[in-house]
Structure formats: C-alpha cells, structure tokens
Design a protein around this motif. Sequence first.
Motif, PDB file in Angstrom:
ATOM      1  N   GLU A  51     -22.176 -26.592  25.880  1.00  0.00           N
ATOM      2  CA  GLU A  51     -21.638 -26.770  24.532  1.00  0.00           C
ATOM      3  C   GLU A  51     -21.472 -25.442  23.807  1.00  0.00           C
ATOM      4  O   GLU A  51     -20.594 -25.292  22.941  1.00  0.00           O
ATOM      5  CB  GLU A  51     -22.538 -27.705  23.713  1.00  0.00           C
ATOM      6  N   GLU A  52     -22.307 -24.451  24.154  1.00  0.00           N
ATOM      7  CA  GLU A  52     -22.154 -23.126  23.562  1.00  0.00           C
ATOM      8  C   GLU A  52     -20.900 -22.440  24.072  1.00  0.00           C
ATOM      9  O   GLU A  52     -20.240 -21.706  23.328  1.00  0.00           O
ATOM     10  CB  GLU A  52     -23.387 -22.277  23.853  1.00  0.00           C
ATOM     11  N   LEU A  53     -20.598 -22.656  25.332  1.00  0.00           N
ATOM     12  CA  LEU A  53     -19.380 -22.078  25.884  1.00  0.00           C
ATOM     13  C   LEU A  53     -18.150 -22.686  25.231  1.00  0.00           C
ATOM     14  O   LEU A  53     -17.181 -21.980  24.907  1.00  0.00           O
ATOM     15  CB  LEU A  53     -19.339 -22.286  27.402  1.00  0.00           C
ATOM     16  N   VAL A  54     -18.191 -23.999  24.999  1.00  0.00           N
ATOM     17  CA  VAL A  54     -17.055 -24.677  24.363  1.00  0.00           C
ATOM     18  C   VAL A  54     -16.809 -24.121  22.962  1.00  0.00           C
ATOM     19  O   VAL A  54     -15.664 -23.934  22.537  1.00  0.00           O
ATOM     20  CB  VAL A  54     -17.310 -26.197  24.306  1.00  0.00           C
ATOM     21  N   GLY A  65     -27.728 -21.894  17.982  1.00  0.00           N
ATOM     22  CA  GLY A  65     -28.936 -21.876  18.799  1.00  0.00           C
ATOM     23  C   GLY A  65     -29.692 -20.563  18.787  1.00  0.00           C
ATOM     24  O   GLY A  65     -30.805 -20.475  19.328  1.00  0.00           O
ATOM     25  N   VAL A  66     -29.119 -19.536  18.178  1.00  0.00           N
ATOM     26  CA  VAL A  66     -29.733 -18.196  18.191  1.00  0.00           C
ATOM     27  C   VAL A  66     -29.699 -17.556  16.804  1.00  0.00           C
ATOM     28  O   VAL A  66     -29.629 -16.337  16.671  1.00  0.00           O
ATOM     29  CB  VAL A  66     -29.030 -17.278  19.217  1.00  0.00           C
ATOM     30  N   ALA A  67     -29.790 -18.374  15.779  1.00  0.00           N
ATOM     31  CA  ALA A  67     -29.581 -17.896  14.411  1.00  0.00           C
ATOM     32  C   ALA A  67     -30.565 -16.795  14.025  1.00  0.00           C
ATOM     33  O   ALA A  67     -30.193 -15.824  13.351  1.00  0.00           O
ATOM     34  CB  ALA A  67     -29.677 -19.064  13.433  1.00  0.00           C
ATOM     35  N   GLU A  68     -31.838 -16.906  14.432  1.00  0.00           N
ATOM     36  CA  GLU A  68     -32.829 -15.898  14.056  1.00  0.00           C
ATOM     37  C   GLU A  68     -32.529 -14.559  14.726  1.00  0.00           C
ATOM     38  O   GLU A  68     -32.709 -13.492  14.119  1.00  0.00           O
ATOM     39  CB  GLU A  68     -34.227 -16.365  14.416  1.00  0.00           C
ATOM     40  N   HIS A  69     -32.077 -14.604  15.962  1.00  0.00           N
ATOM     41  CA  HIS A  69     -31.723 -13.376  16.674  1.00  0.00           C
ATOM     42  C   HIS A  69     -30.504 -12.723  16.035  1.00  0.00           C
ATOM     43  O   HIS A  69     -30.445 -11.487  15.898  1.00  0.00           O
ATOM     44  CB  HIS A  69     -31.456 -13.683  18.149  1.00  0.00           C
ATOM     45  N   VAL A  70     -29.547 -13.533  15.648  1.00  0.00           N
ATOM     46  CA  VAL A  70     -28.356 -13.011  14.984  1.00  0.00           C
ATOM     47  C   VAL A  70     -28.724 -12.372  13.650  1.00  0.00           C
ATOM     48  O   VAL A  70     -28.209 -11.297  13.287  1.00  0.00           O
ATOM     49  CB  VAL A  70     -27.316 -14.132  14.790  1.00  0.00           C
ATOM     50  N   LEU A  98     -27.728 -10.968  25.604  1.00  0.00           N
ATOM     51  CA  LEU A  98     -26.413 -10.427  25.252  1.00  0.00           C
ATOM     52  C   LEU A  98     -25.362 -11.530  25.246  1.00  0.00           C
ATOM     53  O   LEU A  98     -24.525 -11.607  24.333  1.00  0.00           O
ATOM     54  CB  LEU A  98     -26.008  -9.330  26.229  1.00  0.00           C
ATOM     55  N   ASP A  99     -25.392 -12.393  26.257  1.00  0.00           N
ATOM     56  CA  ASP A  99     -24.403 -13.460  26.366  1.00  0.00           C
ATOM     57  C   ASP A  99     -24.444 -14.402  25.163  1.00  0.00           C
ATOM     58  O   ASP A  99     -23.398 -14.816  24.649  1.00  0.00           O
ATOM     59  CB  ASP A  99     -24.642 -14.290  27.629  1.00  0.00           C
ATOM     60  N   ARG A 100     -25.652 -14.736  24.718  1.00  0.00           N
ATOM     61  CA  ARG A 100     -25.807 -15.771  23.700  1.00  0.00           C
ATOM     62  C   ARG A 100     -25.816 -15.234  22.266  1.00  0.00           C
ATOM     63  O   ARG A 100     -25.471 -15.966  21.337  1.00  0.00           O
ATOM     64  CB  ARG A 100     -27.095 -16.563  23.941  1.00  0.00           C
ATOM     65  N   VAL A 101     -26.220 -13.989  22.079  1.00  0.00           N
ATOM     66  CA  VAL A 101     -26.363 -13.448  20.724  1.00  0.00           C
ATOM     67  C   VAL A 101     -25.165 -12.598  20.311  1.00  0.00           C
ATOM     68  O   VAL A 101     -24.726 -12.648  19.162  1.00  0.00           O
ATOM     69  CB  VAL A 101     -27.672 -12.641  20.606  1.00  0.00           C
ATOM     70  N   LEU A 102     -24.609 -11.828  21.232  1.00  0.00           N
ATOM     71  CA  LEU A 102     -23.477 -10.954  20.901  1.00  0.00           C
ATOM     72  C   LEU A 102     -22.174 -11.726  21.040  1.00  0.00           C
ATOM     73  O   LEU A 102     -21.351 -11.473  21.927  1.00  0.00           O
ATOM     74  CB  LEU A 102     -23.484  -9.706  21.787  1.00  0.00           C
TER      75      LEU A 102
END
Length: 207
Positions: A51-54, A65-70, A98-102
């Motif tokens: 779903e993240e890829l979509v 899913g990575v709001a705190e890291h962002v 890197l894949d999920r946050v950037l």
Amino acid sequence: MRALVVYCHPNPTSYTAAVRDRVIDRLEAVGAEIRLRDLYRDGFDPRLKPEELVSYADEACNTAGVAEHVADLRWCDTLIFIYPTWWYGLPAVLKGWLDRVLVPGVAFQMPDENGDIKPALTHITRLAVFTTCGASRWLTFLIGAPGRKTILRGVRLLCAKGCKTSFSAHYRMDSATPESLTAHLDRVGRAVDRWAVVPSHPEEATP
C-alpha cells in the motif's frame, strides 16, 4: 546545529556503537541539539509495504507509516549515518529507511516529463557517514563503494547546494587491533570537530 543521527547495528555492544557514542559526545561538546534514531533498537521495519508503494507519489499520505522519522528529517540541518558496511553497501534496515522515509515531498519533488527530481532537503547543510568495512580500502573502491555513493552522492544531491560532507571508515575490521580501533575513534572525533563548530545557518555566523 540540529543533528539527526541515524544509527544501524544489531549488536548494542558493537564497535559501531562506540563510534556512535564518540560522535554524540563531540556533538554534545559543541552544544548541538541531537536526535538519535537507533533503527534496530526501535524495531524499524525496512519493508516498503504494497500500500505504501501504491501511494508512494501521493504527498498527502505517503508518510503515514513513518511520520516521526519524517519529522526528524525535516527538523535537522545535519544528517549523520553510522552503520557497518556489509557486502560493500548499506545494511538492509538502513536501505529500507531510505526507501520508506526519503519519499516524494519529503526528500525530493517528482520530475515532470522533461526534467529530473528536484531536491527537497535543502535545509540540510551537513551530511556525514561513519562506517566500518571488513574489506580493505582498495577492494572497497575497486567494487565501487556503493554504500558510500548512495549517501554521499545520492542523498547529497537532495540537500543544500553547498552541503558539506564527511566520511570516515575503519577498513579491514576482521584484522583490527586495539590500537587501530582506538586510533579510528580519535579520527572520528576529529572529523566531527572539524565541521561541528561551523554554523549551519548564515544567521548564526559571527559578522
């Protein structure tokens, strides 16, 4: 200075942890604000979910899913990666970070039909890598040092135009000696000292 330290190692008593501690000690010595992201300790999931890829290009929801890291990434002006080099590259957990946050809207803007991606991390003026390598320096560079290039070329391209970079590595870790380990920690400390005292923002500089 607002420093985000992204640390990646599964062993909390590793030599890489000692490198992390030296970096943080030197940052604290100059009064830097520090946020530490310990990816293994925090149980960061490196897998990009279907779903993240979509929704990858949808800036309205691609950070859910990575709001705190962002938030950490947007807060910092200094970005530091500390990790072991495995198979000449980044550990899988760090690559997944890197894949999920950037993602688009955070690290870069998606290109139009005639262009390329545009940087969105232009608030980051310092980018550093501290790593360890089992291979020798010459073998690592013969292979192409893909881990170093991913960060100091790929991520660097998304940062401020005048972004300063720093790289420190202990090679031949499998044959390291107490003397070489101690000497490298000293090099790490000096590397941080060289750029940590320089203002990251023009308004902080002394006229």
